[in-house]
Design a protein around this motif. Structure first.
Motif, PDB file in Angstrom:
ATOM      1  N   LEU A  10      31.319 -22.940  40.251  1.00 46.44           N
ATOM      2  CA  LEU A  10      32.286 -23.164  39.122  1.00 46.44           C
ATOM      3  C   LEU A  10      32.136 -24.641  38.824  1.00 46.44           C
ATOM      4  O   LEU A  10      32.812 -25.218  37.813  1.00 46.44           O
ATOM      5  CB  LEU A  10      33.589 -22.952  39.705  1.00 46.44           C
ATOM      6  N   GLY A  11      31.288 -25.457  39.406  1.00 42.22           N
ATOM      7  CA  GLY A  11      31.296 -26.997  39.214  1.00 42.22           C
ATOM      8  C   GLY A  11      32.722 -27.703  39.653  1.00 42.22           C
ATOM      9  O   GLY A  11      32.840 -28.574  38.902  1.00 42.22           O
ATOM     10  N   LEU A  12      33.170 -27.225  40.477  1.00 38.97           N
ATOM     11  CA  LEU A  12      34.681 -27.723  40.721  1.00 38.97           C
ATOM     12  C   LEU A  12      34.469 -28.479  42.215  1.00 38.97           C
ATOM     13  O   LEU A  12      33.629 -27.878  42.947  1.00 38.97           O
ATOM     14  CB  LEU A  12      36.028 -26.901  40.630  1.00 38.97           C
ATOM     15  N   SER A  13      35.493 -29.104  42.567  1.00 37.14           N
ATOM     16  CA  SER A  13      35.480 -29.597  44.266  1.00 37.14           C
ATOM     17  C   SER A  13      36.028 -28.467  44.756  1.00 37.14           C
ATOM     18  O   SER A  13      36.777 -27.526  44.457  1.00 37.14           O
ATOM     19  CB  SER A  13      36.135 -31.044  44.235  1.00 37.14           C
ATOM     20  N   GLN A  14      35.723 -28.330  45.977  1.00 37.44           N
ATOM     21  CA  GLN A  14      36.217 -27.563  46.929  1.00 37.44           C
ATOM     22  C   GLN A  14      37.717 -27.508  47.257  1.00 37.44           C
ATOM     23  O   GLN A  14      38.501 -26.395  47.198  1.00 37.44           O
ATOM     24  CB  GLN A  14      35.704 -27.600  48.294  1.00 37.44           C
ATOM     25  N   THR A  15      38.278 -28.837  47.182  1.00 38.99           N
ATOM     26  CA  THR A  15      39.701 -28.997  47.126  1.00 38.99           C
ATOM     27  C   THR A  15      40.305 -28.191  46.074  1.00 38.99           C
ATOM     28  O   THR A  15      41.346 -27.581  46.021  1.00 38.99           O
ATOM     29  CB  THR A  15      40.056 -30.536  47.161  1.00 38.99           C
ATOM     30  N   VAL A  17      39.283 -25.899  43.864  1.00 40.28           N
ATOM     31  CA  VAL A  17      39.194 -24.312  44.142  1.00 40.28           C
ATOM     32  C   VAL A  17      40.014 -23.784  45.254  1.00 40.28           C
ATOM     33  O   VAL A  17      40.829 -22.787  44.908  1.00 40.28           O
ATOM     34  CB  VAL A  17      37.725 -23.952  44.453  1.00 40.28           C
ATOM     35  N   SER A  18      40.207 -24.552  46.221  1.00 36.89           N
ATOM     36  CA  SER A  18      41.299 -24.297  47.391  1.00 36.89           C
ATOM     37  C   SER A  18      42.733 -24.306  46.877  1.00 36.89           C
ATOM     38  O   SER A  18      43.626 -23.322  47.126  1.00 36.89           O
ATOM     39  CB  SER A  18      41.266 -24.946  48.549  1.00 36.89           C
ATOM     40  N   ARG A  19      43.034 -25.289  46.064  1.00 35.51           N
ATOM     41  CA  ARG A  19      44.575 -25.430  45.452  1.00 35.51           C
ATOM     42  C   ARG A  19      44.655 -24.374  44.552  1.00 35.51           C
ATOM     43  O   ARG A  19      45.753 -23.918  44.346  1.00 35.51           O
ATOM     44  CB  ARG A  19      44.592 -26.985  45.038  1.00 35.51           C
ATOM     45  N   ALA A  20      43.655 -24.015  43.673  1.00 29.56           N
ATOM     46  CA  ALA A  20      43.892 -23.229  42.647  1.00 29.56           C
ATOM     47  C   ALA A  20      44.237 -21.742  43.195  1.00 29.56           C
ATOM     48  O   ALA A  20      45.249 -20.978  42.639  1.00 29.56           O
ATOM     49  CB  ALA A  20      42.700 -23.021  41.745  1.00 29.56           C
ATOM     50  N   LEU A  21      43.559 -21.415  44.135  1.00 26.43           N
ATOM     51  CA  LEU A  21      43.667 -20.114  44.599  1.00 26.43           C
ATOM     52  C   LEU A  21      45.021 -19.942  45.673  1.00 26.43           C
ATOM     53  O   LEU A  21      45.625 -18.898  45.654  1.00 26.43           O
ATOM     54  CB  LEU A  21      42.355 -19.764  45.728  1.00 26.43           C
ATOM     55  N   ASN A  22      45.646 -21.220  46.122  1.00 25.72           N
ATOM     56  CA  ASN A  22      46.621 -21.130  46.915  1.00 25.72           C
ATOM     57  C   ASN A  22      48.104 -21.685  46.032  1.00 25.72           C
ATOM     58  O   ASN A  22      49.230 -21.587  46.544  1.00 25.72           O
ATOM     59  CB  ASN A  22      46.457 -22.036  48.285  1.00 25.72           C
ATOM     60  N   VAL A  27      47.342 -27.911  39.944  1.00 25.93           N
ATOM     61  CA  VAL A  27      46.184 -27.300  39.054  1.00 25.93           C
ATOM     62  C   VAL A  27      46.541 -26.604  37.629  1.00 25.93           C
ATOM     63  O   VAL A  27      47.347 -25.852  37.863  1.00 25.93           O
ATOM     64  CB  VAL A  27      45.516 -26.232  40.147  1.00 25.93           C
ATOM     65  N   ASN A  28      45.881 -27.133  36.604  1.00 25.35           N
ATOM     66  CA  ASN A  28      46.322 -26.449  35.419  1.00 25.35           C
ATOM     67  C   ASN A  28      46.028 -24.920  35.340  1.00 25.35           C
ATOM     68  O   ASN A  28      45.097 -24.532  36.155  1.00 25.35           O
ATOM     69  CB  ASN A  28      45.719 -27.220  34.194  1.00 25.35           C
ATOM     70  N   GLU A  29      46.843 -24.388  34.441  1.00 22.62           N
ATOM     71  CA  GLU A  29      46.627 -23.002  34.545  1.00 22.62           C
ATOM     72  C   GLU A  29      45.235 -22.346  33.772  1.00 22.62           C
ATOM     73  O   GLU A  29      44.921 -21.271  34.306  1.00 22.62           O
ATOM     74  CB  GLU A  29      47.695 -22.412  33.494  1.00 22.62           C
ATOM     75  N   VAL A  30      44.779 -23.168  33.171  1.00 27.78           N
ATOM     76  CA  VAL A  30      43.373 -22.665  32.727  1.00 27.78           C
ATOM     77  C   VAL A  30      42.351 -22.690  33.977  1.00 27.78           C
ATOM     78  O   VAL A  30      41.736 -21.732  33.838  1.00 27.78           O
ATOM     79  CB  VAL A  30      42.852 -23.784  31.590  1.00 27.78           C
ATOM     80  N   THR A  31      42.298 -23.565  34.521  1.00 28.89           N
ATOM     81  CA  THR A  31      41.528 -23.861  35.906  1.00 28.89           C
ATOM     82  C   THR A  31      41.733 -22.871  36.481  1.00 28.89           C
ATOM     83  O   THR A  31      40.908 -21.870  37.173  1.00 28.89           O
ATOM     84  CB  THR A  31      41.568 -25.227  36.336  1.00 28.89           C
ATOM     85  N   ARG A  34      40.482 -19.563  35.750  1.00 26.86           N
ATOM     86  CA  ARG A  34      39.031 -19.446  35.745  1.00 26.86           C
ATOM     87  C   ARG A  34      38.646 -19.251  37.116  1.00 26.86           C
ATOM     88  O   ARG A  34      37.497 -18.431  37.502  1.00 26.86           O
ATOM     89  CB  ARG A  34      38.377 -20.588  35.458  1.00 26.86           C
ATOM     90  N   VAL A  35      39.435 -19.937  38.283  1.00 25.93           N
ATOM     91  CA  VAL A  35      38.989 -19.846  39.653  1.00 25.93           C
ATOM     92  C   VAL A  35      39.253 -18.724  40.125  1.00 25.93           C
ATOM     93  O   VAL A  35      38.261 -17.733  40.823  1.00 25.93           O
ATOM     94  CB  VAL A  35      39.665 -20.864  40.374  1.00 25.93           C
ATOM     95  N   ILE A  36      40.531 -17.905  39.615  1.00 25.49           N
ATOM     96  CA  ILE A  36      40.814 -16.656  40.312  1.00 25.49           C
ATOM     97  C   ILE A  36      40.112 -15.574  39.748  1.00 25.49           C
ATOM     98  O   ILE A  36      39.471 -14.555  40.300  1.00 25.49           O
ATOM     99  CB  ILE A  36      42.351 -16.337  40.059  1.00 25.49           C
ATOM    100  N   ALA A  37      39.656 -15.657  38.460  1.00 32.64           N
ATOM    101  CA  ALA A  37      38.576 -14.524  37.937  1.00 32.64           C
ATOM    102  C   ALA A  37      37.207 -14.743  38.417  1.00 32.64           C
ATOM    103  O   ALA A  37      36.732 -13.660  38.851  1.00 32.64           O
ATOM    104  CB  ALA A  37      38.499 -14.898  36.292  1.00 32.64           C
ATOM    105  N   ALA A  38      36.748 -15.746  38.851  1.00 28.42           N
ATOM    106  CA  ALA A  38      35.439 -15.876  39.521  1.00 28.42           C
ATOM    107  C   ALA A  38      35.590 -15.385  40.742  1.00 28.42           C
ATOM    108  O   ALA A  38      34.636 -14.572  41.293  1.00 28.42           O
ATOM    109  CB  ALA A  38      34.715 -17.428  39.411  1.00 28.42           C
ATOM    110  N   ALA A  39      36.602 -15.739  41.733  1.00 26.38           N
ATOM    111  CA  ALA A  39      36.878 -15.312  42.894  1.00 26.38           C
ATOM    112  C   ALA A  39      36.887 -13.807  42.859  1.00 26.38           C
ATOM    113  O   ALA A  39      36.318 -13.141  44.003  1.00 26.38           O
ATOM    114  CB  ALA A  39      38.042 -15.823  43.587  1.00 26.38           C
TER     115      ALA A  39
END
Length: 358
Positions: A10-15, A17-22, A27-31, A34-39
């Motif tokens: 995704l070209g994002l930090s692990q932090t 990605v983790s915060r987006a999933l949790n 974390v802005n809604e667009v990001t 994107r993270v949830i769709a990729a997961a």
């Protein structure tokens, strides 16, 4: 797929990605989308330990099994856990199962709460006026009861089958077939569900003027040998019943074994109705196929599905701790099988003229 690899793709930090999933708000809604769709696309599931670090939660649900003469570790319990486990896995939770002596059960709940070992618990095998309820409330530990502990049951979350109505309907069905001497092979009546089942049975016995004989009622742990022993006693007596209502398909199997030894056929000589939890290891051959008739006539409600729903309710409570208690009462389905039929003509007894139908 792990967190590091997902972050790289995704070209994002692990932090991030983790915060987006949790669900972290920074974390802005667009990001986040994107993270949830990729997961989802890459079938990524966060580990419970990683989620715990990110959210401050244990990401675990507790199930406590007290070791007594009544063993909760049985096919019913296993199927319930299988259903609950499916939901826990879907939402990144683990299951913490503790098997302890009955005298130590309260200490386990205290340990769960004081050490933050779990985010909530499912309470199994509720008793009438169960002392575990006030304990869990005092600990502030979210919980859902599989069953009910009292008649009102308004101040805690629970999921239950309408056991009284299920056995009222089953006993009435047998009475409609002409049976008047109906036996009940029940579960342990210190358990709330079994107490309610007996209430349903006794209500029909009273309303229809059926034979109310204490020798027709049994109460014990619901295993196959118990059903066999009870049926042998019933069938060997001077006035055997023409129908038997059984609190689980497991003792019902023992009933059928005893009948075979007495040269009796279910549905023709003695009718049998079982409560059927749709246990996974007892799926009948051809079950569900068009035109196939199940062996047991049964009051049916899936315990695996109950496990799924109890898990969902508990996770909802954990996510919204200030929400009102959730309560769900399921109705069992009457499924007509091969083990019921009219009362044999030579065993019929006169019906009182003023019989109530209730």
């Amino acid at each position: 797929m792990n967190l590091r690899r997902l972050s790289e793709l995704l070209g994002l930090s692990q932090t991030t990605v983790s915060r987006a999933l949790n669900g972290f708000p920074e974390v802005n809604e667009v990001t986040r989308a994107r993270v949830i769709a990729a997961a989802q696309r890459l079938n990524y599931r966060p580990s419970a330990s990683a989620a715990s670090l990110a959210t401050g939660k244990a990401c675990a649900i507790g199930h406590v099994v007290p070791l007594t003469e009544h063993m909760m570790i049985n096919p019913h319990f296993s199927d319930f856990l299988a259903g609950a486990g499916e939901i826990y896995a879907q939402f990144g939770y683990e299951m913490l199962l503790r098997v302890v002596a009955q005298v130590d059960e309260a200490d386990v709940y205290r340990d769960f709460a004081s050490r933050g070992r779990v985010d909530g618990v499912v309470l199994h095998g509720p008793l009438t006026n169960d002392p575990r309820l006030p304990l869990l409330k005092s600990l502030g530990l979210p919980f859902v009861v599989h069953g009910r502990c009292d008649e009102e049951a308004k101040d805690y979350s629970w999921i239950d089958v309408n056991n009284r109505r299920a056995f009222y309907r089953a006993t009435g069905f047998l009475a409609d077939l002409g049976h008047r001497r109906i036996a009940l092979i029940n579960g342990l009546e210190t358990m709330n569900f079994a107490d309610r089942r007996r209430q349903g049975y006794e209500a029909v016995v009273a309303e229809r003027g059926l034979e109310a004989d204490p020798a027709l009622v049994f109460s014990e742990d619901m295993v196959e040998p118990y059903g066999y022993r009870a049926a042998v006693e019933l069938l060997s007596g001077p006035q055997p019943p023409t129908a038997i209502l059984v609190s689980s398909v497991l003792p019902a199997m023992g009933v059928v074994r005893a009948m075979a030894e007495h040269g009796l056929r279910p549905g023709r000589d003695v009718s049998v109705i079982a409560f059927d939890d749709s246990l996974s290891f007892l799926q009948a051959s051809g079950e569900g196929k068009t035109g196939e008739v199940p062996f047991f006539t049964a009051m049916r409600s899936s315990i695996r599905q109950a496990g799924r729903r109890a898990a969902e309710m508990l996770l909802e409570q954990i996510g919204a701790p200030d929400g009102a208690p959730r309560r769900e009462l399921w109705e069992a389905e009457l499924v007509i099988g091969q083990t019921t039929g009219p009362c044999p003509a030579d065993r019929r007894t006169p019906v009182p003229a003023d019989e109530g139908r209730g």
